[in-house]
Design an enzyme around this catalytic site. Structure first.
Site, short mmCIF file in Angstrom:
data_model
loop_
_atom_site.label_atom_id
_atom_site.label_comp_id
_atom_site.label_asym_id
_atom_site.label_seq_id
_atom_site.Cartn_x
_atom_site.Cartn_y
_atom_site.Cartn_z
NE ARG A 42 -2.86 2.66 0.36
CZ ARG A 42 -3.47 1.72 1.06
NH1 ARG A 42 -2.94 1.27 2.17
NH2 ARG A 42 -4.60 1.21 0.63
CG HIS A 46 -6.36 6.33 1.38
ND1 HIS A 46 -7.21 5.25 1.31
CD2 HIS A 46 -5.41 6.11 0.43
CE1 HIS A 46 -6.78 4.40 0.37
NE2 HIS A 46 -5.68 4.91 -0.17
CG ASP A 47 -7.13 13.48 5.72
OD1 ASP A 47 -8.28 13.24 6.16
OD2 ASP A 47 -6.56 14.57 5.90
CB VAL A 50 -12.55 10.84 2.02
CG1 VAL A 50 -13.95 10.63 2.58
CG2 VAL A 50 -12.18 9.67 1.10
CG ASP A 54 -11.48 16.87 6.78
OD1 ASP A 54 -10.95 15.77 6.47
OD2 ASP A 54 -12.72 17.02 6.90
CB SER A 56 -12.40 13.35 7.85
OG SER A 56 -11.92 13.17 6.53
CG ASN A 71 -9.67 4.55 4.23
OD1 ASN A 71 -8.85 4.81 3.36
ND2 ASN A 71 -10.72 5.32 4.46
CG HIS A 169 1.64 3.67 -6.67
ND1 HIS A 169 0.65 3.54 -7.61
CD2 HIS A 169 0.99 3.82 -5.48
CE1 HIS A 169 -0.54 3.62 -7.03
NE2 HIS A 169 -0.35 3.79 -5.74
CG ASP A 223 10.43 1.00 -7.53
OD1 ASP A 223 10.83 0.06 -8.24
OD2 ASP A 223 11.01 2.09 -7.46
CB THR A 226 14.88 2.15 -6.09
OG1 THR A 226 13.90 2.83 -6.89
CG2 THR A 226 16.11 1.89 -6.96
#
Length: 304
Positions: A42, A46-47, A50, A54, A56, A71, A169, A223, A226
């Site tokens: 994840r 998310h890095d 945006v 890098d 950030s 976040n 996911h 999930d 599993t």
């Protein structure tokens, strides 16, 4: 991006053990805490979405990306910091936090049973981290197909990449409020299912795990079958209407994407081969190389 680009074995001369060290830390962290692979996966999304890949998202301070509500539930930062500390002792100011995030996510997938993807390195760390950049650039769990396609396209990712990367996911957990919109709460605090695209028995399970009183704090597995294994179960779940988020169920709304879902549900190897290509594209989004950015000494702050 400058004239430079990423390359395989970028650290072969400057820090030859870099990838081994990162893998070692991801492996030991994951054996102590089985939720780590999902968190690292994840984190890279998310890095990268945006400001590009890098790191950030690692910067700490007022109004940085970490402070945005989208976040708040991202985790795994400590794993990245642990790897960074060790690498700074062995090869000071050499390995970027951005590369550590990409490699750690790659290793997380392998540790959870997924394919080990070779990815190039040489990313540099960004200097800008603004909360205001988060919302327009990350997928909300209530997104429609059109909204997701538009966002992915803006990152240079295709509809096929969207379907494949949604397969992330297959591991990880979600806070109950991430799929809250599929249920309605009455005055007595009881939930009822209002989203008919969700299997009713699965909905009952979710309501047990997510009573209205615990929506903000409780979590469920992405999930249900599993949850700790990176496999193609996510796509099988979708076909029986057990996709946790509205954005998951949306993949069945169009013929082209439904066909892809069926293909991956029927053939795990096909999913793995495609995952390797899509993950390579994801971890190359908006990278900074050459003279752009810097190599941070610590991931939480810029060097200045």
């Amino acid at each position: 991006m400058g004239a430079y680009s990423l390359s395989f074995n970028f650290y072969a001369a400057s820090c030859p053990s870099a990838e081994f060290i990162i893998r070692d830390i991801v492996t030991s962290s994951s054996s102590n805490d089985p939720s780590i692979p999902g968190k690292l996966l994840r984190l890279v999304f998310h890095d990268c979405f945006v400001e590009g890949c890098d790191a950030s998202l690692m910067l700490i301070g007022n109004n940085t990306e970490q402070t945005d509500p989208g976040n708040r539930s991202v985790g795994g930062y400590s794993v990245i910091e642990s790897a960074k500390r060790l690498l700074e002792m062995l090869c000071p100011e050499t390995v970027s936090c951005a590369d550590i995030i990409a490699l750690a996510a790659r290793d997380a997938v392998g540790i959870a049973g997924g394919p080990m993807v070779q990815i190039p390195t040489g990313r540099r760390d960004g200097m800008v981290s603004l909360a205001s950049n988060v919302r327009p650039n990350i997928v909300d769990t209530s997104f429609t197909m059109d909204e997701m396609v538009k966002l992915f396209t803006s990152k240079g990712l295709s509809v096929l990449d969207l379907v494949i990367l949604s397969g992330a996911h297959t591991i990880g957990v979600a806070h109950c409020n991430a799929f809250r919109g599929r249920f309605q709460e009455d005055t007595k605090g009881r939930l009822t299912l209002i989203d008919k695209t969700l299997d009713s028995n699965y909905a009952v399970e979710l309501m047990k795990q997510c009573p209205a009183s615990a929506m903000a704090s409780a979590t469920v597995n992405n999930d249900p079958e599993t949850p700790m294994v990176f496999d193609n179960q996510y796509y099988r779940n979708l076909l029986v209407h057990k996709g946790l988020f509205q954005s998951d169920s949306a993949l069945l709304n169009e013929n082209s994407t439904r066909t892809m879902v069926k293909d991956f549900a029927n053939n795990q190897q096909l999913f793995f081969v495609n995952w390797s290509q899509a993950f390579l594209k994801l971890t190359s989004v908006g990278v900074k190389t050459g003279n752009d950015g810097e190599i941070r000494r610590t991931c939480a702050s810029t060097n200045a």
